[in-house]
Design a protein around this motif. Structure first.
Motif, PDB file in Angstrom:
ATOM      1  N   SER A 125       0.871  -1.138   0.027  1.00  0.00           N
ATOM      2  CA  SER A 125       0.099   0.132   0.197  1.00  0.00           C
ATOM      3  C   SER A 125       0.920   1.414  -0.003  1.00  0.00           C
ATOM      4  CB  SER A 125      -1.102  -0.039   1.414  1.00  0.00           C
ATOM      5  OG  SER A 125      -0.594   0.956   2.127  1.00  0.00           O
ATOM      6  N   SER A 126       0.284   2.290  -0.606  1.00  0.00           N
ATOM      7  CA  SER A 126       0.777   3.560  -0.530  1.00  0.00           C
ATOM      8  C   SER A 126       0.997   4.296   0.988  1.00  0.00           C
ATOM      9  CB  SER A 126       0.144   4.685  -1.405  1.00  0.00           C
ATOM     10  OG  SER A 126      -1.188   4.832  -1.058  1.00  0.00           O
ATOM     11  N   ILE A 127       0.421   3.573   1.957  1.00  0.00           N
ATOM     12  CA  ILE A 127       0.506   4.125   3.376  1.00  0.00           C
ATOM     13  C   ILE A 127       1.383   3.468   4.064  1.00  0.00           C
ATOM     14  CG2 ILE A 127      -1.749   5.357   3.221  1.00  0.00           C
ATOM     15  CD1 ILE A 127      -2.764   2.843   4.977  1.00  0.00           C
ATOM     16  N   THR A 128       2.217   2.277   3.608  1.00  0.00           N
ATOM     17  CA  THR A 128       2.693   1.651   4.413  1.00  0.00           C
ATOM     18  C   THR A 128       3.871   2.317   5.195  1.00  0.00           C
ATOM     19  OG1 THR A 128       2.415  -0.313   3.017  1.00  0.00           O
ATOM     20  CG2 THR A 128       4.463  -0.641   4.386  1.00  0.00           C
ATOM     21  N   GLN A 129       4.548   3.378   4.579  1.00  0.00           N
ATOM     22  CA  GLN A 129       5.802   4.180   4.972  1.00  0.00           C
ATOM     23  C   GLN A 129       5.227   4.825   6.199  1.00  0.00           C
ATOM     24  OE1 GLN A 129       8.744   3.414   4.276  1.00  0.00           O
ATOM     25  NE2 GLN A 129       8.135   1.897   2.539  1.00  0.00           N
ATOM     26  N   CYS A 159     -10.718  -3.905  11.843  1.00  0.00           N
ATOM     27  CA  CYS A 159      -9.998  -3.174  12.443  1.00  0.00           C
ATOM     28  C   CYS A 159      -8.940  -4.434  12.663  1.00  0.00           C
ATOM     29  CB  CYS A 159     -10.254  -2.762  13.817  1.00  0.00           C
ATOM     30  SG  CYS A 159      -8.746  -1.913  14.787  1.00  0.00           S
ATOM     31  N   LEU A 160      -7.561  -4.216  12.224  1.00  0.00           N
ATOM     32  CA  LEU A 160      -6.553  -5.167  12.303  1.00  0.00           C
ATOM     33  C   LEU A 160      -5.220  -4.464  12.729  1.00  0.00           C
ATOM     34  CD1 LEU A 160      -7.099  -7.441   9.284  1.00  0.00           C
ATOM     35  CD2 LEU A 160      -7.556  -8.003  11.794  1.00  0.00           C
ATOM     36  N   THR A 161      -4.348  -5.456  13.482  1.00  0.00           N
ATOM     37  CA  THR A 161      -3.138  -4.603  14.001  1.00  0.00           C
ATOM     38  C   THR A 161      -1.849  -4.970  13.276  1.00  0.00           C
ATOM     39  OG1 THR A 161      -4.070  -4.700  16.320  1.00  0.00           O
ATOM     40  CG2 THR A 161      -1.526  -4.432  16.068  1.00  0.00           C
ATOM     41  N   VAL A 162      -1.163  -3.802  12.925  1.00  0.00           N
ATOM     42  CA  VAL A 162       0.218  -3.956  11.927  1.00  0.00           C
ATOM     43  C   VAL A 162       1.030  -5.060  13.093  1.00  0.00           C
ATOM     44  CG1 VAL A 162       1.977  -3.094  10.954  1.00  0.00           C
ATOM     45  CG2 VAL A 162      -0.273  -1.989  10.928  1.00  0.00           C
ATOM     46  N   VAL A 163       1.490  -6.038  12.326  1.00  0.00           N
ATOM     47  CA  VAL A 163       2.386  -6.941  13.280  1.00  0.00           C
ATOM     48  C   VAL A 163       3.844  -6.995  12.623  1.00  0.00           C
ATOM     49  CG1 VAL A 163       0.724  -8.225  14.176  1.00  0.00           C
ATOM     50  CG2 VAL A 163       1.696  -9.031  12.124  1.00  0.00           C
ATOM     51  N   ALA A 164       4.008  -6.463  11.147  1.00  0.00           N
ATOM     52  CA  ALA A 164       5.287  -6.592  10.628  1.00  0.00           C
ATOM     53  C   ALA A 164       5.387  -5.447   9.491  1.00  0.00           C
ATOM     54  CB  ALA A 164       5.527  -7.923   9.983  1.00  0.00           C
ATOM     55  N   LEU A 165       6.453  -4.847   9.129  1.00  0.00           N
ATOM     56  CA  LEU A 165       6.593  -4.201   7.966  1.00  0.00           C
ATOM     57  C   LEU A 165       7.938  -4.645   7.105  1.00  0.00           C
ATOM     58  CD1 LEU A 165       6.591  -0.846  10.129  1.00  0.00           C
ATOM     59  CD2 LEU A 165       4.779  -1.403   8.498  1.00  0.00           C
ATOM     60  N   ASP A 166       7.607  -4.420   5.686  1.00  0.00           N
ATOM     61  CA  ASP A 166       8.767  -4.855   4.907  1.00  0.00           C
ATOM     62  C   ASP A 166       8.632  -3.965   3.689  1.00  0.00           C
ATOM     63  OD1 ASP A 166      10.843  -6.238   3.637  1.00  0.00           O
ATOM     64  OD2 ASP A 166       9.767  -7.840   3.283  1.00  0.00           O
ATOM     65  N   GLY A 167       9.312  -2.920   3.628  1.00  0.00           N
ATOM     66  CA  GLY A 167       9.492  -1.973   2.607  1.00  0.00           C
ATOM     67  C   GLY A 167       8.200  -1.386   2.484  1.00  0.00           C
ATOM     68  N   GLU A 168       7.480  -1.704   1.158  1.00  0.00           N
ATOM     69  CA  GLU A 168       6.101  -1.228   0.767  1.00  0.00           C
ATOM     70  C   GLU A 168       5.101  -2.055   1.227  1.00  0.00           C
ATOM     71  OE1 GLU A 168       5.408   1.754  -0.435  1.00  0.00           O
ATOM     72  OE2 GLU A 168       7.482   2.194  -0.370  1.00  0.00           O
TER      73      GLU A 168
END
Length: 197
Positions: free
Chosen positions: A28-32, A46-55
């Motif tokens: 997604s464009s809002i990941t950053q 409603c879900l919780t962000v548990v990991a981030l990896d680039g975009e």
């Protein structure tokens, strides 16, 4: 809490089952702008962000969520309506949305009007959820106004902007959507049920 104003469409990048859970990776464009533990509504869930990896970022839906929503129907490449939690002190452009889906509905018709579309939906009325004409309804996280209301059905009118910037452009007869009914209406219905009015 959310407003039901969809910020952007995300795309399902990956799906991984682990027991009764489903880990959903979204591009997604809002990941950053996201961080771990942040709440994001996905098709109104409603879900919780548990990991981030680039975009890409990952959220996890538990078995109960999968049983009550359309997230269990997701496939890699599908689009998802996204909204970050609202910020207190700014305008509330939609209505108060909790991100707690009450049930699903099925699209029964899509009718093109002169400059807009009318979408009709049918849902299981045995769960005691109700709509009223001109009342609020959330479909896949999108805050909308009910046009026609029946015991187990309703319609909404969709303007071109909403059609182009949400999942509505992909809906067809038979599409399963998530519904969150108006929170005030839910409390009123519960009071009537409890007090036997």
């Amino acid at each position: 809490m959310f407003t039901g104003i969809i910020e952007t469409l995300g795309q399902v990048h990956g799906l991984e089952r682990e027991g009764g859970n489903l880990h959903i990776s979204i591009n997604s464009s809002i990941t950053q702008t996201l961080k771990i533990d942040q709440s994001v509504a996905h098709n109104g869930v409603c879900l919780t962000v548990v990991a981030l990896d680039g975009e890409n970022y990952t959220v996890t839906a538990i078995e109960e969520t999968l049983e009550k929503t359309n997230l269990n129907h997701l496939k890699v490449g599908d689009s998802v309506n996204l909204e970050r939690a609202m910020v207190l002190g700014t305008r509330l452009d939609g209505h108060l949305v909790q991100g707690h889906v009450d049930q699903t509905a099925i699209c029964t018709s899509v009718e093109k009007k002169d400059g807009s579309w009318e979408f009709s939906f049918k849902y299981d009325s045995s769960l005691n959820n109700v709509t009223i004409e001109k009342g609020s309804i959330t479909i896949d996280g999108t805050s909308l106004t009910v046009v026609n209301s029946g015991k187990d059905s309703f319609s909404v009118a969709i303007i071109p902007y909403t059609y182009e910037h949400t999942r509505f452009g992909t809906y067809d007869k038979g599409t399963v959507v998530n519904l969150e009914f108006d929170v005030i209406g839910k409390y009123v219905a519960k009071l009537i049920e409890v007090r036997g009015l």
